[in-house]
Design a protein around this motif. Structure first.
Motif, PDB file in Angstrom:
ATOM      1  N   THR A  90       0.826  -1.208   0.000  1.00  0.00           N
ATOM      2  CA  THR A  90       0.000   0.000   0.000  1.00  0.00           C
ATOM      3  C   THR A  90       0.862   1.261   0.000  1.00  0.00           C
ATOM      4  N   LEU A  91       1.912   1.265   0.824  1.00  0.00           N
ATOM      5  CA  LEU A  91       2.805   2.425   0.864  1.00  0.00           C
ATOM      6  C   LEU A  91       3.683   2.509  -0.381  1.00  0.00           C
ATOM      7  N   ALA A  92       4.100   1.339  -0.901  1.00  0.00           N
ATOM      8  CA  ALA A  92       4.940   1.337  -2.099  1.00  0.00           C
ATOM      9  C   ALA A  92       4.192   1.887  -3.301  1.00  0.00           C
ATOM     10  N   VAL A  93       2.900   1.643  -3.379  1.00  0.00           N
ATOM     11  CA  VAL A  93       2.105   2.169  -4.487  1.00  0.00           C
ATOM     12  C   VAL A  93       2.065   3.691  -4.440  1.00  0.00           C
ATOM     13  N   ALA A  94       2.103   4.272  -3.236  1.00  0.00           N
ATOM     14  CA  ALA A  94       2.006   5.723  -3.095  1.00  0.00           C
ATOM     15  C   ALA A  94       3.194   6.446  -3.720  1.00  0.00           C
ATOM     16  N   ALA A  95       4.364   5.787  -3.791  1.00  0.00           N
ATOM     17  CA  ALA A  95       5.560   6.461  -4.325  1.00  0.00           C
ATOM     18  C   ALA A  95       5.425   6.781  -5.814  1.00  0.00           C
ATOM     19  N   PRO A  96       5.219   5.784  -6.695  1.00  0.00           N
ATOM     20  CA  PRO A  96       5.059   6.131  -8.113  1.00  0.00           C
ATOM     21  C   PRO A  96       3.798   6.945  -8.381  1.00  0.00           C
ATOM     22  N   THR A  98       2.652   9.278  -6.532  1.00  0.00           N
ATOM     23  CA  THR A  98       2.968  10.674  -6.233  1.00  0.00           C
ATOM     24  C   THR A  98       3.547  11.366  -7.453  1.00  0.00           C
ATOM     25  N   LEU A  99       4.467  10.680  -8.125  1.00  0.00           N
ATOM     26  CA  LEU A  99       5.055  11.244  -9.342  1.00  0.00           C
ATOM     27  C   LEU A  99       3.996  11.387 -10.431  1.00  0.00           C
ATOM     28  N   ALA A 100       3.125  10.384 -10.566  1.00  0.00           N
ATOM     29  CA  ALA A 100       2.076  10.449 -11.585  1.00  0.00           C
ATOM     30  C   ALA A 100       1.142  11.634 -11.320  1.00  0.00           C
ATOM     31  N   VAL A 101       0.764  11.851 -10.056  1.00  0.00           N
ATOM     32  CA  VAL A 101      -0.117  12.971  -9.720  1.00  0.00           C
ATOM     33  C   VAL A 101       0.584  14.305  -9.972  1.00  0.00           C
ATOM     34  N   ALA A 102       1.862  14.379  -9.630  1.00  0.00           N
ATOM     35  CA  ALA A 102       2.607  15.616  -9.849  1.00  0.00           C
ATOM     36  C   ALA A 102       2.649  15.974 -11.333  1.00  0.00           C
ATOM     37  N   LEU A 103       2.907  14.994 -12.185  1.00  0.00           N
ATOM     38  CA  LEU A 103       2.934  15.240 -13.633  1.00  0.00           C
ATOM     39  C   LEU A 103       1.548  15.632 -14.146  1.00  0.00           C
ATOM     40  N   LEU A 104       0.515  14.965 -13.632  1.00  0.00           N
ATOM     41  CA  LEU A 104      -0.847  15.271 -14.057  1.00  0.00           C
ATOM     42  C   LEU A 104      -1.257  16.672 -13.620  1.00  0.00           C
ATOM     43  N   GLU A 105      -0.911  17.042 -12.391  1.00  0.00           N
ATOM     44  CA  GLU A 105      -1.257  18.370 -11.892  1.00  0.00           C
ATOM     45  C   GLU A 105      -0.567  19.467 -12.697  1.00  0.00           C
ATOM     46  N   LYS A 106       0.679  19.230 -13.095  1.00  0.00           N
ATOM     47  CA  LYS A 106       1.404  20.250 -13.859  1.00  0.00           C
ATOM     48  C   LYS A 106       0.797  20.432 -15.245  1.00  0.00           C
ATOM     49  N   SER A 107       0.424  19.315 -15.890  1.00  0.00           N
ATOM     50  CA  SER A 107      -0.123  19.405 -17.239  1.00  0.00           C
ATOM     51  C   SER A 107      -1.580  19.829 -17.263  1.00  0.00           C
ATOM     52  N   LEU A 108      -2.337  19.455 -16.231  1.00  0.00           N
ATOM     53  CA  LEU A 108      -3.775  19.714 -16.241  1.00  0.00           C
ATOM     54  C   LEU A 108      -4.141  21.029 -15.563  1.00  0.00           C
ATOM     55  N   ARG A 109      -3.495  21.333 -14.432  1.00  0.00           N
ATOM     56  CA  ARG A 109      -3.879  22.530 -13.673  1.00  0.00           C
ATOM     57  C   ARG A 109      -2.732  23.533 -13.509  1.00  0.00           C
ATOM     58  N   GLY A 110      -1.575  23.244 -14.128  1.00  0.00           N
ATOM     59  CA  GLY A 110      -0.464  24.181 -14.095  1.00  0.00           C
ATOM     60  C   GLY A 110       0.225  24.297 -12.758  1.00  0.00           C
ATOM     61  N   VAL A 126      -1.240  11.613  -1.237  1.00  0.00           N
ATOM     62  CA  VAL A 126      -1.418  10.400  -2.052  1.00  0.00           C
ATOM     63  C   VAL A 126      -1.438   9.161  -1.159  1.00  0.00           C
ATOM     64  N   ALA A 127      -0.551   9.116  -0.166  1.00  0.00           N
ATOM     65  CA  ALA A 127      -0.519   7.968   0.748  1.00  0.00           C
ATOM     66  C   ALA A 127      -1.827   7.865   1.521  1.00  0.00           C
ATOM     67  N   LEU A 128      -2.379   9.012   1.935  1.00  0.00           N
ATOM     68  CA  LEU A 128      -3.640   9.009   2.667  1.00  0.00           C
ATOM     69  C   LEU A 128      -4.770   8.448   1.802  1.00  0.00           C
ATOM     70  N   VAL A 129      -4.865   8.915   0.554  1.00  0.00           N
ATOM     71  CA  VAL A 129      -5.902   8.419  -0.354  1.00  0.00           C
ATOM     72  C   VAL A 129      -5.691   6.940  -0.643  1.00  0.00           C
ATOM     73  N   THR A 130      -4.428   6.528  -0.833  1.00  0.00           N
ATOM     74  CA  THR A 130      -4.127   5.124  -1.122  1.00  0.00           C
ATOM     75  C   THR A 130      -4.551   4.221   0.025  1.00  0.00           C
ATOM     76  N   VAL A 131      -4.255   4.649   1.251  1.00  0.00           N
ATOM     77  CA  VAL A 131      -4.637   3.849   2.421  1.00  0.00           C
ATOM     78  C   VAL A 131      -6.155   3.741   2.529  1.00  0.00           C
ATOM     79  N   LEU A 132      -6.849   4.864   2.338  1.00  0.00           N
ATOM     80  CA  LEU A 132      -8.307   4.863   2.457  1.00  0.00           C
ATOM     81  C   LEU A 132      -8.950   3.996   1.372  1.00  0.00           C
ATOM     82  N   VAL A 133      -8.454   4.111   0.140  1.00  0.00           N
ATOM     83  CA  VAL A 133      -9.028   3.344  -0.968  1.00  0.00           C
ATOM     84  C   VAL A 133      -8.688   1.863  -0.850  1.00  0.00           C
ATOM     85  N   SER A 134      -7.500   1.556  -0.306  1.00  0.00           N
ATOM     86  CA  SER A 134      -7.049   0.166  -0.227  1.00  0.00           C
ATOM     87  C   SER A 134      -7.573  -0.569   1.001  1.00  0.00           C
TER      88      SER A 134
END
Length: 277
Positions: A90-96, A98-110, A126-134
């Protein structure tokens, strides 16, 4: 449940994935799209939020499945490590993610969060959402593998001499889920699983039929087909087909075929003389 069986799922993987985990992930994505946390409600339309959260939750779920399947191969004989493994995944998923969200936020919302402080802050969210969803999928997986902690029963008082002579319960019955009780009627082979039928219902258990039969030593019953075993007390009647083959009718209405190679043993046991319901 013995050590070798602990950690083994009782439900086929496809059923666990399609019937349990995917609905939970889709529901979580829908709730997040409607609530719009982390500023997505103000900055994105409903359609954009649906695409945003379904994409992220789907990507995270896919990563979770891959890491879990990879860890499964290493933990076949270490069921006690499953809880720690799932927490680590669950925690390991949060690492990549985080990078995916950062790239998405930069391209989508600047929003530029591709720097150490921004990534650290984003990782917490991201870790908080991952824990809650998982949480629910992890709980379902642990329950299916029989790894949820159970209360430790108090030591049983010494048995009197006559009770000590009572034969022990067949080992296989301990594998049955509590909801099925212990009134075993029949076993049926399904691929790599055995479906156990009781008066309360049925469930799949990951083991070979011949191993299950070996664990039923002491229980009156017999194998009547290469894919079926039947308890003597379960037989309510017998039907005869036009070609002479026998079909056992059990107390719960289940009909079990008897192959020609096992028919003599069935007749010798007197089962063929029972009248159908």
């Amino acid at each position: 449940m013995d050590t070798l069986d602990m950690g083994q799922p009782r439900t086929p993987y496809r059923r666990r994935l399609l019937g349990r985990r995917l609905p939970v992930l889709l529901a979580a994505a829908l709730v997040l799209a409607l609530l719009g946390p982390f500023g997505t409600f103000a900055d994105l339309t409903l359609a954009q939020r649906l695409a945003y959260w379904v994409g992220l939750i789907g990507l995270g779920g896919f990563a979770f499945e891959l890491l879990t399947l990879a860890a499964t191969r290493r933990l076949r004989e270490r069921p006690e490590a499953w809880r720690a493994m799932l927490a680590g995944v669950t925690l390991a998923v949060a690492a990549p993610m985080t990078l995916a969200v950062a790239l998405l936020e930069k391209s989508l919302r600047g929003k530029d969060m591709l720097h150490p402080l921004g990534l650290a802050e984003l990782f917490v969210y991201v870790a908080l959402v991952t824990v809650l969803v998982s949480a629910i999928p992890v709980w379902l997986e642990l329950r299916d593998r029989g790894l949820l902690a159970a209360p430790v029963p108090a030591p049983a008082p010494p048995l009197p001499d006559d009770a000590a002579a009572t034969p022990p319960e067949p080992a296989f019955l301990a594998r049955l889920p509590a909801r099925l009780g212990r009134d075993l009627l029949a076993l049926e082979m399904e691929d790599h699983y055995v479906r156990a039928h009781t008066t309360e219902g049925s469930d799949l258990i990951l083991m070979r039929l011949r191993d299950a039969i070996a664990e039923l030593a002491g229980l009156d019953g017999m194998q009547v087909h290469r894919s079926h075993w039947v308890a003597a007390a379960a037989v309510a009647g017998v039907e005869r087909k036009p070609d002479g083959k026998l079909v056992l009718v059990l107390r719960n209405g289940l009909r079990v075929p008897v192959s020609r190679s096992y028919a003599p043993a069935v007749r010798e046991a007197g089962w063929a003389e029972k009248t159908g319901p």
